[in-house]
Scaffold this motif. Structure first.
Motif, short mmCIF file in Angstrom:
data_model
loop_
_atom_site.label_atom_id
_atom_site.label_comp_id
_atom_site.label_asym_id
_atom_site.label_seq_id
_atom_site.Cartn_x
_atom_site.Cartn_y
_atom_site.Cartn_z
N TYR A 98 0.83 -1.20 0.00
CA TYR A 98 0.00 0.00 0.00
C TYR A 98 0.87 1.26 0.00
CZ TYR A 98 -4.00 -2.95 1.41
OH TYR A 98 -4.99 -3.90 1.47
N GLU A 99 1.83 1.27 0.91
CA GLU A 99 2.67 2.47 1.06
C GLU A 99 3.52 2.74 -0.18
OE1 GLU A 99 4.68 1.58 4.68
OE2 GLU A 99 3.03 2.33 5.95
N SER A 100 3.88 1.68 -0.90
CA SER A 100 4.67 1.87 -2.12
C SER A 100 3.86 2.58 -3.20
CB SER A 100 5.16 0.51 -2.65
OG SER A 100 4.09 -0.25 -3.21
N HIS A 101 2.54 2.59 -3.04
CA HIS A 101 1.67 3.30 -3.98
C HIS A 101 1.16 4.61 -3.38
CE1 HIS A 101 1.69 -0.64 -5.94
NE2 HIS A 101 1.24 -0.03 -7.02
N GLY A 102 1.77 5.04 -2.28
CA GLY A 102 1.43 6.33 -1.71
C GLY A 102 0.21 6.35 -0.82
N LEU A 103 -0.25 5.17 -0.35
CA LEU A 103 -1.43 5.12 0.51
C LEU A 103 -1.01 4.98 1.96
CD1 LEU A 103 -3.86 2.80 -1.47
CD2 LEU A 103 -3.77 5.28 -1.44
N GLN A 104 -1.73 5.66 2.83
CA GLN A 104 -1.51 5.55 4.25
C GLN A 104 -2.86 5.36 4.93
OE1 GLN A 104 0.57 9.09 5.45
NE2 GLN A 104 2.55 8.35 4.71
N PHE A 105 -2.87 4.66 6.06
CA PHE A 105 -4.08 4.47 6.82
C PHE A 105 -3.71 4.35 8.29
CE2 PHE A 105 -2.58 0.54 5.00
CZ PHE A 105 -2.52 -0.33 6.07
N SER A 106 -4.68 4.52 9.16
CA SER A 106 -4.39 4.52 10.59
C SER A 106 -4.04 3.13 11.07
CB SER A 106 -5.60 5.04 11.37
OG SER A 106 -6.62 4.07 11.41
N SER A 107 -3.37 3.05 12.22
CA SER A 107 -2.91 1.77 12.77
C SER A 107 -4.05 0.87 13.19
CB SER A 107 -1.99 2.03 13.97
OG SER A 107 -2.68 2.74 14.98
N SER A 108 -5.26 1.42 13.32
CA SER A 108 -6.41 0.60 13.72
C SER A 108 -6.98 -0.20 12.55
CB SER A 108 -7.51 1.49 14.31
OG SER A 108 -8.02 2.37 13.34
N GLU A 109 -6.54 0.07 11.35
CA GLU A 109 -7.04 -0.63 10.17
C GLU A 109 -6.09 -1.76 9.79
OE1 GLU A 109 -7.00 2.74 7.70
OE2 GLU A 109 -9.09 3.29 8.05
N LEU A 110 -6.58 -2.98 9.82
CA LEU A 110 -5.76 -4.12 9.42
C LEU A 110 -5.65 -4.14 7.89
CD1 LEU A 110 -7.03 -6.88 11.86
CD2 LEU A 110 -4.98 -5.46 12.04
N PRO A 111 -4.46 -4.27 7.36
CA PRO A 111 -4.26 -4.20 5.90
C PRO A 111 -5.03 -5.24 5.11
CG PRO A 111 -2.17 -4.01 7.06
CD PRO A 111 -3.18 -4.40 8.09
N ASP A 112 -5.33 -6.40 5.72
CA ASP A 112 -5.97 -7.46 4.97
C ASP A 112 -7.50 -7.39 4.99
OD1 ASP A 112 -6.25 -8.17 7.64
OD2 ASP A 112 -6.03 -10.32 7.26
N PHE A 113 -8.07 -6.30 5.53
CA PHE A 113 -9.52 -6.12 5.52
C PHE A 113 -9.97 -5.97 4.08
CE2 PHE A 113 -13.27 -3.22 6.62
CZ PHE A 113 -14.08 -4.28 6.99
N LEU A 114 -10.82 -6.86 3.60
CA LEU A 114 -11.15 -6.93 2.18
C LEU A 114 -11.67 -5.62 1.60
CD1 LEU A 114 -11.41 -8.51 -0.42
CD2 LEU A 114 -13.56 -9.48 0.42
N PRO A 115 -12.56 -4.88 2.26
CA PRO A 115 -12.96 -3.59 1.67
C PRO A 115 -11.79 -2.62 1.48
CG PRO A 115 -14.52 -4.27 3.36
CD PRO A 115 -13.37 -5.22 3.44
N LEU A 116 -10.84 -2.61 2.41
CA LEU A 116 -9.67 -1.76 2.26
C LEU A 116 -8.81 -2.22 1.08
CD1 LEU A 116 -7.83 0.51 3.24
CD2 LEU A 116 -6.83 -1.10 4.88
N PHE A 117 -8.65 -3.54 0.94
CA PHE A 117 -7.88 -4.10 -0.17
C PHE A 117 -8.51 -3.70 -1.50
CE2 PHE A 117 -6.65 -8.11 -2.61
CZ PHE A 117 -5.35 -7.69 -2.85
N LEU A 118 -9.83 -3.78 -1.60
CA LEU A 118 -10.51 -3.39 -2.83
C LEU A 118 -10.39 -1.89 -3.09
CD1 LEU A 118 -13.74 -5.56 -2.51
CD2 LEU A 118 -11.87 -5.90 -4.15
N GLU A 119 -10.43 -1.10 -2.03
CA GLU A 119 -10.24 0.34 -2.17
C GLU A 119 -8.87 0.64 -2.77
OE1 GLU A 119 -11.28 4.48 -1.52
OE2 GLU A 119 -12.50 2.66 -1.34
#
Length: 228
Positions: A98-119
């Motif tokens: 995610y970060e290699s594409h310039g995206l950041q999110f809060s520490s409370s969000e697990l990276p493997d959450f499917l809606p986040l992955f689709l986003e």
């Protein structure tokens, strides 16, 4: 791409704002035409239910399915690594992607959450997005089958996500379905009685997915990628 973003929205915790956006989501999916006519038709049952059901019914259904039932969790690595420490490294690797594409999110969000992955996939070129999604397509298809056995309208939604992956889906060994019914709270409680797992320095999962009534999916905040 609109379709990835639209499916991500439909997989989020239902809110009045989501209900109001159902016509726009439907229009986006039909306009982009990445999904087959048959799949779009199957999605109508879910879209109609979201638009017409009482918001409290929508909320309760979502929580019982995706937050209370471990075998239906929307955290992808739950179904591959379970509670093993391999899941921690997988989280680190996905966050780095995610970060290699310039995206950041809060520490409370697990990276493997499917809606986040689709986003995340929605900002990539189609071929690249499908390539990444193919790595998770086997998981998503299994989730669709589990939801189908529970006669849930969300089954068509997970099937639509899997269809976007194309024909190069990876085949991985998954944690078995516990076959616990969403309304069997005693059995669901027993399924969650396991030790917490640590995901990287200082970040621990302590069963937070279990009762996420107040948790909402927050879209990843886009920031300019660092110059090479």
């Amino acid at each position: 791409m609109k379709s990835f973003k639209a499916l991500s929205a439909l997989l989020c915790y239902p809110t009045p704002a989501l209900v109001e956006s159902v016509p726009d989501i439907r229009a986006a999916l039909h306009e982009e035409r990445l999904l087959s006519p048959a799949t779009l038709a199957e999605l109508e049952a879910l879209l109609g239910w979201l638009a017409s059901a009482d918001i409290y019914e929508l909320e309760e259904t979502y929580v019982l399915l995706f937050d209370r039932s471990r075998s239906l969790a929307l955290n992808l690595f739950e179904h591959v690594h379970g509670e093993s420490r391999d899941r921690g490294q997988a989280m680190v690797d996905l966050k780095a992607l995610y970060e290699s594409h310039g995206l950041q999110f809060s520490s409370s969000e697990l990276p493997d959450f499917l809606p986040l992955f689709l986003e995340f996939l929605s900002i990539l070129p189609l071929d690249e997005a499908r390539s990444h999604l193919a790595d998770a397509a086997h998981i998503v298809r299994e989730l669709s089958e589990r939801l189908e056995r529970r006669e849930s309208p969300y089954a068509a939604l997970l099937a639509a996500v899997a269809e976007l992956a194309g024909d190069d889906a990876a085949d991985v060994q998954l944690v078995e379905d516990d076959n616990v019914k969403p309304d069997d709270l005693t059995a669901l409680d027993a399924a969650w009685q396991e030790a917490a797992v640590t995901f990287g320095p200082g970040e621990a999962l302590d069963g937070c997915s279990r009762d996420r009534l107040a948790i909402r999916m927050r879209a990843a905040r886009r920031t300019p990628a660092a110059p090479a």
